[in-house]
Enzyme design. Structure first.
Site, PDB file in Angstrom:
ATOM      1  N   LYS A 166      73.394  37.588  79.947  1.00 33.22           N
ATOM      2  CA  LYS A 166      72.064  37.543  79.328  1.00 33.22           C
ATOM      3  C   LYS A 166      71.142  38.353  80.218  1.00 33.22           C
ATOM      4  CE  LYS A 166      69.117  36.277  76.203  1.00 33.22           C
ATOM      5  NZ  LYS A 166      69.277  36.577  74.784  1.00 33.22           N
ATOM      6  N   SER A 235      73.631  40.485  76.106  1.00 30.81           N
ATOM      7  CA  SER A 235      72.619  40.120  75.118  1.00 30.81           C
ATOM      8  C   SER A 235      71.256  40.139  75.791  1.00 30.81           C
ATOM      9  CB  SER A 235      72.920  38.725  74.552  1.00 30.81           C
ATOM     10  OG  SER A 235      71.933  38.319  73.632  1.00 30.81           O
TER      11      SER A 235
END
EC number: 3.5.2.15
Length: 371
Positions: A166, A235
């Site tokens: 992330k 992401s």
């Protein structure tokens, strides 16, 4: 050698703030909050810069766990790796996947044969806006991957099958802050910054795992499409300014009843690669027993990307030219439908934007299943 028991639980959600499933499993004793190491989720936002369902979901989950762990939500978010991926286009079903790890007594004999699922997490330092998409993000991500591998007791890079990252993105405020210090950012576009951040993070994974012949350069990000990781999944989100790394692989230190394997899709319709990923954990997708496969699968994790040359196997696609719907949303829907059809379940984790995550236009696909 210390042993651990790793478990993975997939929980459907009715919305990004739905924590009822997690609460129920905690209250019934199925999940011990102290054992939670990471939570990955698919939320029904747009997956873009302004997708606040990711932050909403993280805050909701952290709040539930904070009250049960007796610590602040900030401490929860540092202790547990939260990776919320926005976008459940097509048949994709919103859900969260909870990863737990419980240490086993040294006296307990190992009851499983071979290597079993093990996970490790790590956080990078906070990045300055001007560092996103550049050398610092690549290097710091590589260091975090190595740290997470150590935590997971995975010594061989061949045993790493999926690395979820992330990472942050740029906002106009962050760009302005950098320029006020006389530092330029890799781009001024918030949307474009997502690709740079995902790409640099993926190259960091590739660097850590020895997938590159040489250390990547800053100018390689979003340019050298021949450089990629076969197991990276990045992401980007607005809710953080550091990278969160979750390494998934198999280790002899784990007594889990789960295993993980992976394959690499060469494009968005590569059904053979999905079948190969299923086969790597002993599952066969032959079109007749998909329901049974769905019962054994804990989850599938895949990356989706619109081919940058605008072609899929020689034929033109329009994903990159659609003003109404971004290409990442098209790609998630396409790959999500393919994976769900072969896996026999729509609760699969498909993330868009696969810059340097698999070959251009393709991406890694990993499967966690009961051995």
């Amino acid at each position: 050698m210390s042993l651990s028991s790793v478990d993975v639980i997939r929980i459907p959600t009715s919305g990004p703030g739905d924590t009822s499933g997690l609460i129920k499993l905690i209250e019934t004793g199925r999940i011990d909050p102290k054992s939670i190491l990471a939570i990955l989720g698919k939320t029904e936002g747009n997956g873009g810069v302004n997708d606040f369902t990711r932050e909403y979901s993280t805050v909701a989950l952290a709040g539930v766990l904070a009250s049960r762990l007796g610590i602040s939500t900030e401490e929860v978010e540092h202790r547990i790796a939260f990776v919320m991926s926005g976008g459940t286009e097509g048949v994709l079903s919103p859900h969260i996947t909870v990863f737990t790890r419980t240490p086993l007594p040294a006296s307990q004999a190992r009851r499983t044969e071979g290597k079993r699922l093990s996970i490790g997490i790590a956080h990078t330092r906070e990045f300055r806006p001007e560092e996103l998409g550049r050398r610092a993000q690549i290097a710091e991500t590589a260091a975090a991957v190595r740290k997470a591998m150590t935590e997971a007791a995975i010594s061989d890079v061949a045993d790493v099958h999926f690395v979820q990252v992330k990472c942050p993105l740029l906002t106009s405020e962050r760009v302005d802050a950098a320029e006020a210090r006389g530092a330029g950012t890799v781009t001024k576009s918030s949307y474009a910054s997502m690709g740079y951040s995902r790409g640099a993070s993926a190259l960091g994974v590739a660097l850590a795992l020895g997938e590159l012949a040489a250390e990547p350069r800053e100018e390689d990000v979003l340019r050298r499409w021949d450089l990629f990781s076969a197991v990276a999944s990045s992401s980007a989100g607005i809710e953080l300014m550091h990278n969160v790394v979750v390494v998934m692989g198999n280790s002899v230190s784990s007594s889990s009843d789960l295993v993980i394997g992976h394959a690499v899709m060469k494009d968005a319709i590569d059904a053979a690669a999905v079948r190969a990923a299923l086969g790597s954990v002993g599952l066969r997708a032959d079109g007749t027993s998909n329901a049974a496969i769905g019962e054994r699968i804990v989850n599938i994790f895949a990356k989706a990307e619109a081919a940058p040359d605008g072609l899929v196997r020689g034929l033109r696609h329009t994903m990159l030219n659609d003003t109404d719907i971004s290409s990442t949303r098209h790609a998630r829907a396409a790959v999500g439908g393919l994976v769900a059809g072969l896996a026999g379940t729509t609760a699969v984790y498909v993330s868009g934007g696969a810059e340097h995550q698999g070959p251009a236009g393709g991406g890694p696909v990993a499967v966690i299943a009961r051995a």
